[in-house]
Motif scaffolding. Structure first.
Motif, PDB file in Angstrom:
ATOM      1  N   LEU A 383       9.443  -8.689   1.059  1.00 53.64           N
ATOM      2  CA  LEU A 383       8.960  -9.911   0.430  1.00 53.64           C
ATOM      3  C   LEU A 383       8.507 -10.925   1.463  1.00 53.64           C
ATOM      4  O   LEU A 383       7.476 -11.594   1.307  1.00 53.64           O
ATOM      5  CB  LEU A 383      10.068 -10.530  -0.429  1.00 53.64           C
ATOM      6  CG  LEU A 383      10.284 -10.012  -1.839  1.00 53.64           C
ATOM      7  CD1 LEU A 383      11.487 -10.701  -2.465  1.00 53.64           C
ATOM      8  CD2 LEU A 383       9.053 -10.237  -2.698  1.00 53.64           C
ATOM      9  N   ALA A 384       9.277 -11.051   2.527  1.00 54.33           N
ATOM     10  CA  ALA A 384       8.982 -12.043   3.565  1.00 54.33           C
ATOM     11  C   ALA A 384       7.638 -11.763   4.222  1.00 54.33           C
ATOM     12  O   ALA A 384       6.790 -12.659   4.367  1.00 54.33           O
ATOM     13  CB  ALA A 384      10.101 -12.044   4.608  1.00 54.33           C
ATOM     14  N   ILE A 385       7.427 -10.531   4.628  1.00 56.71           N
ATOM     15  CA  ILE A 385       6.190 -10.177   5.326  1.00 56.71           C
ATOM     16  C   ILE A 385       4.995 -10.271   4.385  1.00 56.71           C
ATOM     17  O   ILE A 385       3.935 -10.793   4.754  1.00 56.71           O
ATOM     18  CB  ILE A 385       6.308  -8.758   5.920  1.00 56.71           C
ATOM     19  CG1 ILE A 385       7.440  -8.711   6.950  1.00 56.71           C
ATOM     20  CG2 ILE A 385       4.997  -8.326   6.556  1.00 56.71           C
ATOM     21  CD1 ILE A 385       7.753  -7.322   7.454  1.00 56.71           C
ATOM     22  N   ASN A 386       5.164  -9.804   3.152  1.00 54.85           N
ATOM     23  CA  ASN A 386       4.044  -9.829   2.213  1.00 54.85           C
ATOM     24  C   ASN A 386       3.597 -11.246   1.890  1.00 54.85           C
ATOM     25  O   ASN A 386       2.400 -11.518   1.764  1.00 54.85           O
ATOM     26  CB  ASN A 386       4.438  -9.114   0.921  1.00 54.85           C
ATOM     27  CG  ASN A 386       3.319  -9.097  -0.085  1.00 54.85           C
ATOM     28  OD1 ASN A 386       2.338  -8.393   0.070  1.00 54.85           O
ATOM     29  ND2 ASN A 386       3.453  -9.899  -1.134  1.00 54.85           N
ATOM     30  N   ASN A 436       9.748  -1.750  -6.575  1.00 50.25           N
ATOM     31  CA  ASN A 436       9.240  -2.959  -5.925  1.00 50.25           C
ATOM     32  C   ASN A 436       8.992  -2.727  -4.441  1.00 50.25           C
ATOM     33  O   ASN A 436       7.988  -3.193  -3.882  1.00 50.25           O
ATOM     34  CB  ASN A 436      10.225  -4.113  -6.120  1.00 50.25           C
ATOM     35  CG  ASN A 436       9.976  -4.879  -7.402  1.00 50.25           C
ATOM     36  OD1 ASN A 436       8.857  -5.280  -7.696  1.00 50.25           O
ATOM     37  ND2 ASN A 436      11.032  -5.080  -8.177  1.00 50.25           N
ATOM     38  N   CYS A 437       9.910  -2.036  -3.787  1.00 54.36           N
ATOM     39  CA  CYS A 437       9.763  -1.781  -2.349  1.00 54.36           C
ATOM     40  C   CYS A 437       8.509  -0.948  -2.065  1.00 54.36           C
ATOM     41  O   CYS A 437       7.756  -1.240  -1.133  1.00 54.36           O
ATOM     42  CB  CYS A 437      11.003  -1.059  -1.815  1.00 54.36           C
ATOM     43  SG  CYS A 437      12.483  -2.084  -1.709  1.00 54.36           S
ATOM     44  N   LEU A 438       8.289   0.098  -2.849  1.00 56.37           N
ATOM     45  CA  LEU A 438       7.127   0.951  -2.638  1.00 56.37           C
ATOM     46  C   LEU A 438       5.826   0.179  -2.824  1.00 56.37           C
ATOM     47  O   LEU A 438       4.904   0.269  -2.007  1.00 56.37           O
ATOM     48  CB  LEU A 438       7.175   2.144  -3.591  1.00 56.37           C
ATOM     49  CG  LEU A 438       8.289   3.166  -3.314  1.00 56.37           C
ATOM     50  CD1 LEU A 438       8.335   4.207  -4.440  1.00 56.37           C
ATOM     51  CD2 LEU A 438       8.063   3.865  -1.980  1.00 56.37           C
ATOM     52  N   ASN A 439       5.749  -0.602  -3.880  1.00 58.08           N
ATOM     53  CA  ASN A 439       4.530  -1.351  -4.131  1.00 58.08           C
ATOM     54  C   ASN A 439       4.325  -2.482  -3.138  1.00 58.08           C
ATOM     55  O   ASN A 439       3.197  -2.750  -2.713  1.00 58.08           O
ATOM     56  CB  ASN A 439       4.542  -1.900  -5.560  1.00 58.08           C
ATOM     57  CG  ASN A 439       4.079  -0.884  -6.571  1.00 58.08           C
ATOM     58  OD1 ASN A 439       2.896  -0.768  -6.849  1.00 58.08           O
ATOM     59  ND2 ASN A 439       5.024  -0.129  -7.110  1.00 58.08           N
ATOM     60  N   MET A 440       5.417  -3.139  -2.747  1.00 61.29           N
ATOM     61  CA  MET A 440       5.296  -4.203  -1.755  1.00 61.29           C
ATOM     62  C   MET A 440       4.832  -3.636  -0.422  1.00 61.29           C
ATOM     63  O   MET A 440       4.039  -4.261   0.294  1.00 61.29           O
ATOM     64  CB  MET A 440       6.640  -4.922  -1.593  1.00 61.29           C
ATOM     65  CG  MET A 440       6.543  -6.267  -0.888  1.00 61.29           C
ATOM     66  SD  MET A 440       5.555  -7.462  -1.806  1.00 61.29           S
ATOM     67  CE  MET A 440       6.567  -7.709  -3.265  1.00 61.29           C
ATOM     68  N   HIS A 446      -2.223  -3.070   2.964  1.00 53.95           N
ATOM     69  CA  HIS A 446      -3.584  -3.576   2.710  1.00 53.95           C
ATOM     70  C   HIS A 446      -3.842  -4.873   3.464  1.00 53.95           C
ATOM     71  O   HIS A 446      -4.903  -5.047   4.086  1.00 53.95           O
ATOM     72  CB  HIS A 446      -3.784  -3.788   1.205  1.00 53.95           C
ATOM     73  CG  HIS A 446      -5.117  -4.392   0.869  1.00 53.95           C
ATOM     74  ND1 HIS A 446      -5.325  -5.759   0.866  1.00 53.95           N
ATOM     75  CD2 HIS A 446      -6.310  -3.832   0.540  1.00 53.95           C
ATOM     76  CE1 HIS A 446      -6.587  -6.013   0.544  1.00 53.95           C
ATOM     77  NE2 HIS A 446      -7.202  -4.863   0.339  1.00 53.95           N
ATOM     78  N   SER A 447      -2.889  -5.798   3.434  1.00 53.56           N
ATOM     79  CA  SER A 447      -3.066  -7.092   4.106  1.00 53.56           C
ATOM     80  C   SER A 447      -3.139  -6.925   5.619  1.00 53.56           C
ATOM     81  O   SER A 447      -3.948  -7.584   6.292  1.00 53.56           O
ATOM     82  CB  SER A 447      -1.921  -8.038   3.737  1.00 53.56           C
ATOM     83  OG  SER A 447      -1.916  -8.326   2.353  1.00 53.56           O
TER      84      SER A 447
END
Length: 541
Positions: A383-386, A436-440, A446-447
């Motif tokens: 979450l933090a990195i995304n 959630n982890c896989l999608n994050m 991508h980013s």
């Protein structure tokens, strides 16, 4: 406003937002711990999952696209504030439409809770939808405050609203617990009403004042806050309207990714209302740091990047000193959230059981609760990195790139829903966190690719912020081993003395990690000290 001034404003806004979110999370933390003693976990599940999802879906789909487009658009001089205000007022009729549609779905298509255990469900659905529409009345004022970085207004308004909400909830839970969902509906209506009132009172007093003239504020009277047509101008700016439409299409997908597990729980009935309540409490506890540190940083520095960078413009055709500042800030932000996320992951593993035992007793610490919180501790790192990478990407993308990214979000949304259902069927509530982890992870990939391509032709490499020092990794590894051994020896069924010993071991390890950070991450320490710490001694805007 110079780039340096924008950076100072953005960091001050982030600092105040962090303090605000800390207060919110602490109040919510205490409120949940209190209400767990008076109401059933089934009622908590309906409020925190079913009704909160209704409210968040309504306001997100009604305003998120407008916020992103307008905060980007007003950074230049080519957009009229009258047209921006007109565009923002469209959130209100859009919210009414969404409210009507969602109320029908929530009342007639979803499973209705047992009225004996969860009374007044139908009325609560209508009142939560009404609270969302009510909050949209303040949307033009919110964007004005954010664009001009009125850092104290948001803090005061949301603080007063949250205090009012918590006070009413506590009083009614104690004095009239038989009211059931009416308690939480009334508190939420009071919260959104207080927000609107605070913003309205502030701007009524501010517009036309000497302070507004001194700041060259673009609006001069209260009537300027209402929809109007300027001579020779269209009602809304077409460029902003198209950008809003692009973000609007994306908002559906982002909402699914943000609240995906709640949609799966609500529409597919994979967990009972009681299990939903336990999962949501642990989810809120696990995401506390992410919400009161990472989210304010993301919101504030999105404004910074949007003001400093020209959207959709190649890095070589922008002002190099501003690109250099953006790259340096991005690198420091990545390093900051990486360090915080690693600390939460390492220490969260060994202290999840103790935290849940103190917070909710055996209701939370027995069963799957500790395992859920341990998994969530690892998810916080992602979450933090995304949050930081996406806030840069969305500020730098052109409208065409935003449209293309919608296809990526669509694929992620579909895969997330599928993974959530399958993994929950296989692993229970932990499946939500794994999905959630896989999608994050895919969103981060991508980013990172976008940022790498963006700076590829420049001398700046902000992604180096994701490379912690070897000494810090060693300190975190040693801390993880020591705290895990401490949990096995001292915690958590050997009395409070042993729990205190376990907590002391953790505090000593955390202090050691902090010392290592001070010694090895000098640039990060300098950035936090000079940019992120609140400027209490300076007068805010």
């Amino acid at each position: 406003m110079s780039s340096q001034d924008v950076l100072k404003k953005a960091t001050t806004l982030a600092s105040y937002n962090v303090l605000l979110q800390v207060m919110f999370r602490v109040l919510t933390f205490l409120l949940n711990a209190f209400t767990l003693r008076f109401v059933s976990k089934e009622l908590i599940g309906v409020v925190n999952v079913r009704l909160t999802l209704l409210y968040s879906t309504l306001v997100f789909l009604s305003r998120e696209a407008f916020r992103r487009a307008c905060l980007s658009g007003v950074t230049g001089s080519s957009h009229s504030w009258a047209q921006v205000i007109n565009l923002l007022w469209l959130t209100l009729p859009l919210g009414v439409v969404w409210a009507a549609l969602l109320v029908c779905v929530w009342l007639w298509l979803l499973e209705v809770p047992d009225p004996q255990g969860v009374p007044h469900y139908g009325s609560a659905v209508v009142l939560f939808a009404l609270s969302g529409v009510q909050e949209l009345l303040a949307e033009p004022l919110w964007v004005l405050a954010q664009a001009h970085m009125f850092v104290r207004l948001k803090v005061v308004a949301e603080s007063l609203a949250m205090v009012a909400k918590c006070s009413v909830t506590v009083v009614l839970v104690v004095l009239a617990p038989e009211w059931g969902l009416y308690i939480f509906s009334a508190a939420h209506l009071l919260y959104t009403g207080s927000l609107v009132l605070c913003y309205a009172v502030y701007f009524i007093k501010f517009l036309g004042s000497e302070e507004a003239a001194k700041k060259s504020f673009p609006l001069h009277k209260v009537g300027d806050l209402l929809p109007s047509r300027a001579d020779g101008e269209p009602l809304v700016d077409r460029t902003l309207a198209r950008l809003t439409w692009s973000f609007f299409k994306q908002s559906f997908l982002k909402q699914i990714l943000t609240e995906g597990e709640r949609y799966v729980m609500t529409f597919l009935n994979v967990l009972s209302f009681g299990d939903q309540g336990v999962y949501d409490i642990i989810n809120n506890l696990g995401s506390m740091v992410a919400r009161f540190i990472f989210l304010p940083i993301e919101e504030s520095f999105y404004i910074f990047f949007a003001k400093v960078l020209m959207r959709g413009c190649d890095v070589r055709r922008q002002k190099q000193e501003e690109v250099a500042m953006a790259a340096e800030v991005l690198e420091c932000l990545l390093k900051l959230v990486l360090v915080i996320g690693l600390v939460i992951t390492v220490f969260g593993y060994s202290f999840s059981h103790l935290a849940l035992d103190i917070y909710g007793g055996t209701l939370l610490s027995s069963g799957a609760g500790p395992g859920l919180l341990r998994c969530y501790s690892g998810y916080v790192l992602l979450l933090a990195i995304n949050g930081v990478t996406e806030c840069f990407v969305f500020a730098a993308m052109s409208q065409e790139e935003v449209d293309k990214y919608n296809l990526v979000m669509l694929a992620l949304s579909v895969s997330f829903l599928f993974l959530s259902y399958m993994l929950t069927w296989w692993a229970g509530a932990v499946g939500f966190i794994l999905a959630n982890c896989l999608n994050m992870g895919l969103r981060i990939l991508h980013s990172l690719l976008y940022i790498h391509r963006y700076f590829q032709a420049s001398p700046w490499k902000p992604l180096r912020g994701l490379q912690p020092s070897p000494l810090l990794l060693l300190a975190l590894g040693v801390s993880g081993v020591l705290t895990a051994l401490s949990e096995g020896v001292f915690c958590c069924d050997r009395g409070w003395t042993m729990r205190f010993v376990h907590a002391s071991v953790g505090a000593a390890c955390l202090l050691g990690v902090f010392v290592v950070v001070l010694q090895t991450e000098s640039r990060l320490v300098q950035f936090v000290r000079t940019q992120l710490l609140p400027r209490y001694t300076k007068k805010g805007t």
